[in-house]
Structures are given as C-alpha cells and as structure tokens.
Design an enzyme around this catalytic site. Structure first.
Site, short mmCIF file in Angstrom:
data_model
loop_
_atom_site.label_atom_id
_atom_site.label_comp_id
_atom_site.label_asym_id
_atom_site.label_seq_id
_atom_site.Cartn_x
_atom_site.Cartn_y
_atom_site.Cartn_z
N CYS A 96 63.82 64.63 23.72
CA CYS A 96 63.41 65.15 22.42
C CYS A 96 63.16 66.65 22.46
O CYS A 96 62.92 67.24 23.49
CB CYS A 96 62.14 64.46 21.95
SG CYS A 96 60.69 64.84 22.94
N ASP A 97 63.28 67.20 21.32
CA ASP A 97 62.83 68.53 20.97
C ASP A 97 62.33 68.33 19.54
O ASP A 97 63.03 68.64 18.58
CB ASP A 97 63.99 69.52 21.05
CG ASP A 97 63.57 70.96 20.78
OD1 ASP A 97 62.36 71.20 20.63
OD2 ASP A 97 64.47 71.82 20.70
N PRO A 98 61.15 67.72 19.42
CA PRO A 98 60.72 67.16 18.12
C PRO A 98 60.22 68.17 17.11
O PRO A 98 59.05 68.27 16.83
CB PRO A 98 59.62 66.18 18.52
CG PRO A 98 59.03 66.81 19.74
CD PRO A 98 60.17 67.47 20.45
N HIS A 99 61.14 68.94 16.55
CA HIS A 99 60.77 69.80 15.43
C HIS A 99 61.61 69.40 14.22
O HIS A 99 62.58 68.65 14.35
CB HIS A 99 60.91 71.29 15.77
CG HIS A 99 62.29 71.71 16.13
ND1 HIS A 99 63.27 71.92 15.20
CD2 HIS A 99 62.86 71.96 17.33
CE1 HIS A 99 64.38 72.31 15.79
NE2 HIS A 99 64.16 72.33 17.09
#
Length: 130
Positions: A96-99
């Site tokens: 993830c790169d949860p933005h």
C-alpha cells in the site's frame, strides 16, 4: 546507514518490485470481489516505468464524488478496514501507499464487465469496490 538508505531507496524506486507486489496483492484478493488491484502490463513496464490498467473510481476523501459514483461513503470505511486487516492479519503481506490518489472506490462492476473480471473475484454489481 547511508549505504542502507541508498539500497532501500533504489529498491523502492524500481517499478519491477511494485509490479511484483501488485501481482502478489491481486492474487491474495482474487476471491474477494470487493477488492480490485489494477493489472500491470509487463510488456510496457520496467525499472523506471510502470504501466497499469486504468480504473475509473472516486477518491475516498471526496464524498460528493463517491455519491456521484453510486458509492455510499458509509460503505467505504468498513471495506477499507477489512481489506487492510486482511493484509495484516490474514496474509502477512501489506502492499500500500494509502493516500487518496491511490485508493479509489466504485460500484462493483457486473460480471463480464469491461475489465472482464467482474470486479475482482467473481460476480458483482452491488456494493462498493476498492
């Protein structure tokens, strides 16, 4: 520490790793129709370029866009929580790169829809999909 930073930065910026991680995540959620991981195109990707399937969706931080897409904002939080919990507690693999630019929601496509996968793991048409 400089050497470690350099090595980890090079690894992080190698999009072949990103493609492999996306494929692994897609495999883990293949049976979950509420989660769709965009497919990568290895023939158009490499160390410095990652080409992925285009997926229409609404940003999670835009309630008006979610509603316009037919997604109730109240559907999104439990789905997002369940998805990340599954990554952490079931799969032991977190990709993830949860933005807001990386996480979108849409109505779950009907089976046989444009992406040909019916929304990830099988049928669909009702409910939200990340």
């Amino acid at each position: 520490i400089i050497g470690e930073f350099e090595a980890s930065t090079r690894e992080e910026l190698d999009f072949r790793n990103e493609a492999a991680n996306a494929a692994a995540c897609a495999a883990l959620f293949a049976a979950e129709p509420r989660v769709h991981v965009p497919a990568t195109d290895p023939s158009l990707s490499g160390e410095r370029v990652l080409t992925m399937e285009w997926v229409d969706g609404a940003k999670l931080d835009d309630p008006a866009a979610l509603l316009a897409a037919g997604v109730q904002p109240a559907e999104v939080a439990p789905l997002l929580t369940a998805t990340f919990s599954a990554m952490v507690f079931e799969h032991g693999f977190v990709h993830c790169d949860p933005h807001a630019g990386n996480l979108l929601a849409r109505r779950m496509p009907q089976a046989g829809a444009r992406d040909g996968r019916g929304g990830g793991g099988g049928g669909g048409g009702g409910g939200a999909q990340l």
